[in-house]
Scaffold this active site. Structure first.
Site, PDB file in Angstrom:
ATOM      1  N   LYS A  11      -2.666  -5.664  -7.824  1.00  0.00           N
ATOM      2  CA  LYS A  11      -2.507  -4.203  -7.830  1.00  0.00           C
ATOM      3  C   LYS A  11      -3.265  -3.544  -8.993  1.00  0.00           C
ATOM      4  O   LYS A  11      -3.663  -4.229  -9.948  1.00  0.00           O
ATOM      5  CB  LYS A  11      -1.009  -3.865  -7.872  1.00  0.00           C
ATOM      6  CG  LYS A  11      -0.249  -4.342  -6.617  1.00  0.00           C
ATOM      7  CD  LYS A  11       1.186  -3.835  -6.630  1.00  0.00           C
ATOM      8  CE  LYS A  11       1.934  -4.288  -5.388  1.00  0.00           C
ATOM      9  NZ  LYS A  11       3.314  -3.723  -5.342  1.00  0.00           N
ATOM     10  N   TYR A  51       1.228   1.080   3.567  1.00  0.00           N
ATOM     11  CA  TYR A  51       2.653   1.077   3.200  1.00  0.00           C
ATOM     12  C   TYR A  51       3.499   1.936   4.141  1.00  0.00           C
ATOM     13  O   TYR A  51       4.613   2.322   3.782  1.00  0.00           O
ATOM     14  CB  TYR A  51       2.826   1.526   1.747  1.00  0.00           C
ATOM     15  CG  TYR A  51       2.501   0.435   0.747  1.00  0.00           C
ATOM     16  CD1 TYR A  51       3.338  -0.676   0.596  1.00  0.00           C
ATOM     17  CD2 TYR A  51       1.362   0.488  -0.040  1.00  0.00           C
ATOM     18  CE1 TYR A  51       3.053  -1.685  -0.303  1.00  0.00           C
ATOM     19  CE2 TYR A  51       1.066  -0.517  -0.961  1.00  0.00           C
ATOM     20  CZ  TYR A  51       1.919  -1.596  -1.089  1.00  0.00           C
ATOM     21  OH  TYR A  51       1.639  -2.601  -1.983  1.00  0.00           O
ATOM     22  N   ASN A 114       3.922  -3.503 -10.284  1.00  0.00           N
ATOM     23  CA  ASN A 114       4.420  -4.880 -10.398  1.00  0.00           C
ATOM     24  C   ASN A 114       3.378  -5.957 -10.090  1.00  0.00           C
ATOM     25  O   ASN A 114       3.707  -7.032  -9.606  1.00  0.00           O
ATOM     26  CB  ASN A 114       5.704  -5.049  -9.571  1.00  0.00           C
ATOM     27  CG  ASN A 114       5.488  -4.790  -8.104  1.00  0.00           C
ATOM     28  OD1 ASN A 114       4.365  -4.517  -7.677  1.00  0.00           O
ATOM     29  ND2 ASN A 114       6.535  -4.891  -7.315  1.00  0.00           N
ATOM     30  N   HIS A 117       1.056  -7.844  -4.660  1.00  0.00           N
ATOM     31  CA  HIS A 117       1.736  -7.727  -3.375  1.00  0.00           C
ATOM     32  C   HIS A 117       1.797  -9.114  -2.747  1.00  0.00           C
ATOM     33  O   HIS A 117       0.886  -9.916  -2.934  1.00  0.00           O
ATOM     34  CB  HIS A 117       0.947  -6.792  -2.448  1.00  0.00           C
ATOM     35  CG  HIS A 117       1.419  -6.813  -1.022  1.00  0.00           C
ATOM     36  ND1 HIS A 117       2.489  -6.069  -0.594  1.00  0.00           N
ATOM     37  CD2 HIS A 117       0.990  -7.526   0.049  1.00  0.00           C
ATOM     38  CE1 HIS A 117       2.695  -6.315   0.701  1.00  0.00           C
ATOM     39  NE2 HIS A 117       1.793  -7.191   1.110  1.00  0.00           N
ATOM     40  N   GLU A 128      -1.553  -7.319   7.720  1.00  0.00           N
ATOM     41  CA  GLU A 128      -2.120  -6.904   6.426  1.00  0.00           C
ATOM     42  C   GLU A 128      -3.503  -7.520   6.203  1.00  0.00           C
ATOM     43  O   GLU A 128      -4.413  -6.863   5.694  1.00  0.00           O
ATOM     44  CB  GLU A 128      -1.154  -7.277   5.307  1.00  0.00           C
ATOM     45  CG  GLU A 128       0.129  -6.445   5.370  1.00  0.00           C
ATOM     46  CD  GLU A 128       1.257  -6.958   4.482  1.00  0.00           C
ATOM     47  OE1 GLU A 128       2.333  -6.346   4.489  1.00  0.00           O
ATOM     48  OE2 GLU A 128       1.070  -7.982   3.777  1.00  0.00           O
TER      49      GLU A 128
END
Ligand code: ADP
Ligand code: MG
Length: 139
Positions: A11, A51, A114, A117, A128
């Site tokens: 990320k 998302y 965080n 993913h 995805e």
């Protein structure tokens, strides 16, 4: 049927903090083979689409803004029991609760930023991966 594949993104926070190399090393050291790999940036539109399952959650807008705020690294990974083993490798969604030595424990700062993913099912891993990679980008 298990596909033995998962999908990940490093990320924007982890990219900005210089952790691309360390995270890829953790992933390959854990036995995952890189099938596809791409350094790119999501737009608000593509992040919103990725998302979409979280559209009703209160953090959706912030999540889309964060995920389109800078470049990411996307990858398809292969290993026996890939989905579960990768979720174990990255740790809990909230890095404060992520087990010692996990990627989120080492490189993440907060529940939204965080670091990585990881797909939650074989079905979503396929969706995805298809979102980022064509057939001729897989090896
Ligand atoms: P995971 O990434 O562990 O599968 P989820 O699918 O539940 O977690 O959530 C997707 C992403 O949304 C998380 O990785 C995180 O970036 C963000 N997120 C989840 N819960 C929260 C929250 N309570 N507040 C802010 N962001 C969140
Ligand atoms: Mg998830």
């Amino acid at each position: 049927m298990a596909t033995n594949r998962t999908f990940t993104m490093i990320k924007p926070d982890a990219v900005a903090n210089g952790h691309i190399g360390a995270i890829i090393n953790d992933i390959t050291s854990a036995g995952f083979k890189i099938i596809a790999l791409k350094y790119t940036q999501l737009t608000a539109e593509t992040a919103g689409k990725f998302y979409e399952v979280h559209a009703a959650r209160p953090f959706y807008k912030d999540l889309v803004a964060f995920m389109s705020s800078g470049p990411i690294v996307a990858a398809i990974l292969e290993k026996e029991n890939a989905i579960e083993d990768f979720r174990t490798l990255i740790g809990a969604t909230n890095p404060a609760e992520a087990a010692e030595g996990t990627i989120r424990n080492k490189y993440a700062k907060s529940i939204d930023a965080n670091a990585v993913h990881g797909s939650d099912s074989d079905e979503n891993a396929a969706i995805e991966g298809d979102f980022f990679f064509s057939a001729d980008e897989r090896f």
